[in-house]
Design a protein around this motif. Sequence first.
Motif, PDB file in Angstrom:
ATOM      1  N   VAL A 284       0.863  -1.177   0.000  1.00  0.00           N
ATOM      2  CA  VAL A 284       0.000   0.000   0.000  1.00  0.00           C
ATOM      3  C   VAL A 284       0.897   1.223   0.000  1.00  0.00           C
ATOM      4  O   VAL A 284       1.800   1.351   0.828  1.00  0.00           O
ATOM      5  CB  VAL A 284      -0.927   0.019   1.234  1.00  0.00           C
ATOM      6  N   ILE A 285       0.671   2.121  -0.939  1.00  0.00           N
ATOM      7  CA  ILE A 285       1.532   3.304  -1.080  1.00  0.00           C
ATOM      8  C   ILE A 285       1.063   4.418  -0.142  1.00  0.00           C
ATOM      9  O   ILE A 285      -0.098   4.830  -0.199  1.00  0.00           O
ATOM     10  CB  ILE A 285       1.537   3.812  -2.542  1.00  0.00           C
ATOM     11  N   HIS A 286       1.945   4.885   0.693  1.00  0.00           N
ATOM     12  CA  HIS A 286       1.620   5.946   1.643  1.00  0.00           C
ATOM     13  C   HIS A 286       1.724   7.295   0.933  1.00  0.00           C
ATOM     14  O   HIS A 286       2.721   8.007   1.054  1.00  0.00           O
ATOM     15  CB  HIS A 286       2.567   5.898   2.845  1.00  0.00           C
ATOM     16  N   MET A 287       0.706   7.641   0.196  1.00  0.00           N
ATOM     17  CA  MET A 287       0.725   8.859  -0.601  1.00  0.00           C
ATOM     18  C   MET A 287       0.398  10.082   0.253  1.00  0.00           C
ATOM     19  O   MET A 287      -0.552  10.080   1.039  1.00  0.00           O
ATOM     20  CB  MET A 287      -0.299   8.741  -1.739  1.00  0.00           C
ATOM     21  N   LYS A 288       1.180  11.128   0.089  1.00  0.00           N
ATOM     22  CA  LYS A 288       0.918  12.381   0.795  1.00  0.00           C
ATOM     23  C   LYS A 288      -0.134  13.181   0.030  1.00  0.00           C
ATOM     24  O   LYS A 288      -0.046  13.350  -1.183  1.00  0.00           O
ATOM     25  CB  LYS A 288       2.202  13.202   0.925  1.00  0.00           C
ATOM     26  N   MET A 289      -1.116  13.651   0.760  1.00  0.00           N
ATOM     27  CA  MET A 289      -2.181  14.440   0.153  1.00  0.00           C
ATOM     28  C   MET A 289      -2.319  15.777   0.859  1.00  0.00           C
ATOM     29  O   MET A 289      -1.834  15.945   1.984  1.00  0.00           O
ATOM     30  CB  MET A 289      -3.513  13.676   0.230  1.00  0.00           C
ATOM     31  N   GLU A 290      -2.964  16.717   0.219  1.00  0.00           N
ATOM     32  CA  GLU A 290      -3.233  18.005   0.850  1.00  0.00           C
ATOM     33  C   GLU A 290      -4.334  17.838   1.898  1.00  0.00           C
ATOM     34  O   GLU A 290      -5.081  16.861   1.883  1.00  0.00           O
ATOM     35  CB  GLU A 290      -3.638  19.033  -0.203  1.00  0.00           C
ATOM     36  N   ASP A 291      -4.433  18.806   2.806  1.00  0.00           N
ATOM     37  CA  ASP A 291      -5.344  18.678   3.955  1.00  0.00           C
ATOM     38  C   ASP A 291      -6.781  18.402   3.537  1.00  0.00           C
ATOM     39  O   ASP A 291      -7.457  17.549   4.129  1.00  0.00           O
ATOM     40  CB  ASP A 291      -5.289  19.954   4.811  1.00  0.00           C
ATOM     41  N   ASN A 292      -7.272  19.111   2.515  1.00  0.00           N
ATOM     42  CA  ASN A 292      -8.664  18.905   2.095  1.00  0.00           C
ATOM     43  C   ASN A 292      -8.870  17.524   1.492  1.00  0.00           C
ATOM     44  O   ASN A 292      -9.933  16.903   1.632  1.00  0.00           O
ATOM     45  CB  ASN A 292      -9.095  19.994   1.104  1.00  0.00           C
ATOM     46  N   GLU A 293      -7.832  16.995   0.837  1.00  0.00           N
ATOM     47  CA  GLU A 293      -7.909  15.656   0.260  1.00  0.00           C
ATOM     48  C   GLU A 293      -7.905  14.603   1.359  1.00  0.00           C
ATOM     49  O   GLU A 293      -8.655  13.611   1.281  1.00  0.00           O
ATOM     50  CB  GLU A 293      -6.741  15.435  -0.702  1.00  0.00           C
ATOM     51  N   ILE A 294      -7.081  14.810   2.374  1.00  0.00           N
ATOM     52  CA  ILE A 294      -7.036  13.880   3.508  1.00  0.00           C
ATOM     53  C   ILE A 294      -8.379  13.852   4.222  1.00  0.00           C
ATOM     54  O   ILE A 294      -8.897  12.781   4.570  1.00  0.00           O
ATOM     55  CB  ILE A 294      -5.913  14.266   4.490  1.00  0.00           C
ATOM     56  N   GLU A 295      -8.967  15.025   4.431  1.00  0.00           N
ATOM     57  CA  GLU A 295     -10.261  15.096   5.105  1.00  0.00           C
ATOM     58  C   GLU A 295     -11.342  14.389   4.288  1.00  0.00           C
ATOM     59  O   GLU A 295     -12.196  13.680   4.829  1.00  0.00           O
ATOM     60  CB  GLU A 295     -10.650  16.553   5.353  1.00  0.00           C
ATOM     61  N   GLY A 296     -11.295  14.575   2.981  1.00  0.00           N
ATOM     62  CA  GLY A 296     -12.258  13.908   2.108  1.00  0.00           C
ATOM     63  C   GLY A 296     -12.092  12.398   2.161  1.00  0.00           C
ATOM     64  O   GLY A 296     -13.077  11.654   2.205  1.00  0.00           O
ATOM     65  N   PHE A 297     -10.843  11.962   2.185  1.00  0.00           N
ATOM     66  CA  PHE A 297     -10.580  10.522   2.247  1.00  0.00           C
ATOM     67  C   PHE A 297     -11.036   9.942   3.586  1.00  0.00           C
ATOM     68  O   PHE A 297     -11.605   8.845   3.634  1.00  0.00           O
ATOM     69  CB  PHE A 297      -9.100  10.224   2.028  1.00  0.00           C
ATOM     70  N   LYS A 298     -10.794  10.662   4.659  1.00  0.00           N
ATOM     71  CA  LYS A 298     -11.234  10.198   5.984  1.00  0.00           C
ATOM     72  C   LYS A 298     -12.746   9.995   6.024  1.00  0.00           C
ATOM     73  O   LYS A 298     -13.252   8.998   6.554  1.00  0.00           O
ATOM     74  CB  LYS A 298     -10.824  11.207   7.068  1.00  0.00           C
ATOM     75  N   LYS A 299     -13.473  10.954   5.467  1.00  0.00           N
ATOM     76  CA  LYS A 299     -14.938  10.845   5.444  1.00  0.00           C
ATOM     77  C   LYS A 299     -15.370   9.633   4.634  1.00  0.00           C
ATOM     78  O   LYS A 299     -16.286   8.890   5.023  1.00  0.00           O
ATOM     79  CB  LYS A 299     -15.553  12.126   4.866  1.00  0.00           C
ATOM     80  N   SER A 300     -14.717   9.425   3.501  1.00  0.00           N
ATOM     81  CA  SER A 300     -15.036   8.284   2.652  1.00  0.00           C
ATOM     82  C   SER A 300     -14.716   6.981   3.382  1.00  0.00           C
ATOM     83  O   SER A 300     -15.508   6.025   3.356  1.00  0.00           O
ATOM     84  CB  SER A 300     -14.233   8.365   1.345  1.00  0.00           C
ATOM     85  N   PHE A 301     -13.577   6.944   4.049  1.00  0.00           N
ATOM     86  CA  PHE A 301     -13.158   5.750   4.793  1.00  0.00           C
ATOM     87  C   PHE A 301     -14.156   5.408   5.889  1.00  0.00           C
ATOM     88  O   PHE A 301     -14.546   4.248   6.056  1.00  0.00           O
ATOM     89  CB  PHE A 301     -11.767   5.984   5.386  1.00  0.00           C
ATOM     90  N   GLU A 302     -14.574   6.420   6.648  1.00  0.00           N
ATOM     91  CA  GLU A 302     -15.516   6.181   7.748  1.00  0.00           C
ATOM     92  C   GLU A 302     -16.859   5.678   7.225  1.00  0.00           C
ATOM     93  O   GLU A 302     -17.501   4.826   7.837  1.00  0.00           O
ATOM     94  CB  GLU A 302     -15.702   7.459   8.568  1.00  0.00           C
ATOM     95  N   LEU A 303     -17.288   6.212   6.081  1.00  0.00           N
ATOM     96  CA  LEU A 303     -18.541   5.773   5.472  1.00  0.00           C
ATOM     97  C   LEU A 303     -18.461   4.302   5.090  1.00  0.00           C
ATOM     98  O   LEU A 303     -19.335   3.494   5.425  1.00  0.00           O
ATOM     99  CB  LEU A 303     -18.851   6.625   4.237  1.00  0.00           C
ATOM    100  N   VAL A 304     -17.398   3.941   4.372  1.00  0.00           N
ATOM    101  CA  VAL A 304     -17.228   2.559   3.926  1.00  0.00           C
ATOM    102  C   VAL A 304     -17.037   1.627   5.116  1.00  0.00           C
ATOM    103  O   VAL A 304     -17.595   0.521   5.151  1.00  0.00           O
ATOM    104  CB  VAL A 304     -16.035   2.455   2.951  1.00  0.00           C
TER     105      VAL A 304
END
Length: 314
Positions: A284-304
Motif C-alpha cells: 500500500v503506497i503511503h501517498m501524501k495528500m493536501e489537507d482537504n484531500e485527507i479530510e475527504g478521504f477520511k470521510k469516505s473511509f468512515e462511510l465505507v
Amino acid sequence: MDVSIIGASGKIGSVLSLLLAKESYIKNINLIARNSSINKLKGLKMDLYDAMAAAGQDTDIDICCDDDLSCTANSDITIITAGMARTGEMSRIDLMRENAKIIKNYARKIANAGDTKIFMISNPVDLMTYKALIESGYEKNQVFGLGTHLDSMRFKVAVAKHFEVHLDDVRTRIVGEHGDSMVPVISATAVGGIPIKRLPKYEDFPYEKILERIKGYGQEIITLKNGSEYGPASAIVNIVRCIAHDEKRLLTLSTYIEDEIEGIEGGCCIGVPVKVGKNGIEEVIHMKMEDNEIEGFKKSFELVKGYCRQIESI
C-alpha cells in the motif's frame, strides 16, 4: 496463467472472457455460472473458440457450475463479476445486503477449494471485497477489488481533454469509495510531469462538474445502453496482465487498510494506491495528500467502514 471467472454469462463476464482468451499468457479460463446459465456458457465457449481461431490464439476453456468451485483451486486469479444488479427501486443498502450473501457463499467455496487470488468486481465493490476477505480467510494481499481504478481512468480522460494533451501524458488518481464519496487527488495530478495547478488552463478546470459526471458515469451508461461492460472488462485485463507479468505498477484498487494513512483507524477495503505484482497487492503506497484531500478521504473511509461493519454478520 489460469483464470476463473464467476459470472461469466453476464455482460462483463462474457466480454472479459473474450479479452482474456486473446491474451498470450492466459493458458486456461474457467467459465463459471449458475446451473440455469450453463447452456449460455456452452454457447459462449463455442463463440470464444471461433474468436481464438481467427486470432491464432490457443487457450483452453472449461465450464463449471457455481455449485462446485473446485475448478478455482488451480487458478492464479478468480474474478468475481456475479451478483445482483441494482434496480431503480433498490437502495444501495438493499444491494449491499443481497450481494453480501452471494459473495459470502462464493468466498467460502473458493477458500475450501484451495488457494487463489480473489479479484472482486461485483458492487458495491469496496464492501464486497471486504466480505470476500473476511469470509475466505485469505491474506489481505490475495483479495482486492476494482475500486476506483476505472474512476481514475475516467478522470484521466477528462484532464487530457481539458488541457488538450495526449492521454499518456496525464498522471492522476481517485481514492476512497467507488461511489459518491470518492476523492480525486489534484495534488498528485500532473501533465507531462507538471502539476496541473501550475498550468495556465487550470483556472478554468471544471473540477466539480467533472467529479459529478464521474460519480454518475456508470448510471448514465446504464440509462443509455443498459449497462457497462467494455470499460470494466478492459480495466480488469490491464490488472490481470500486471499480475501475470509482475509489472509492479502503481494502481488504485480496493484493498484492506487499517492505519496506513494518517488519521484513520479500524479496517475496511477502499480504493488506495497500491503496488501490483505477481503476489497481488504487494504494497500500500503511503501517498501524501493536501489537507482537504485527507479530510475527504477520511470521510469516505468512515462511510465505507460503517457499511463494512454492517455486512460482517450477514
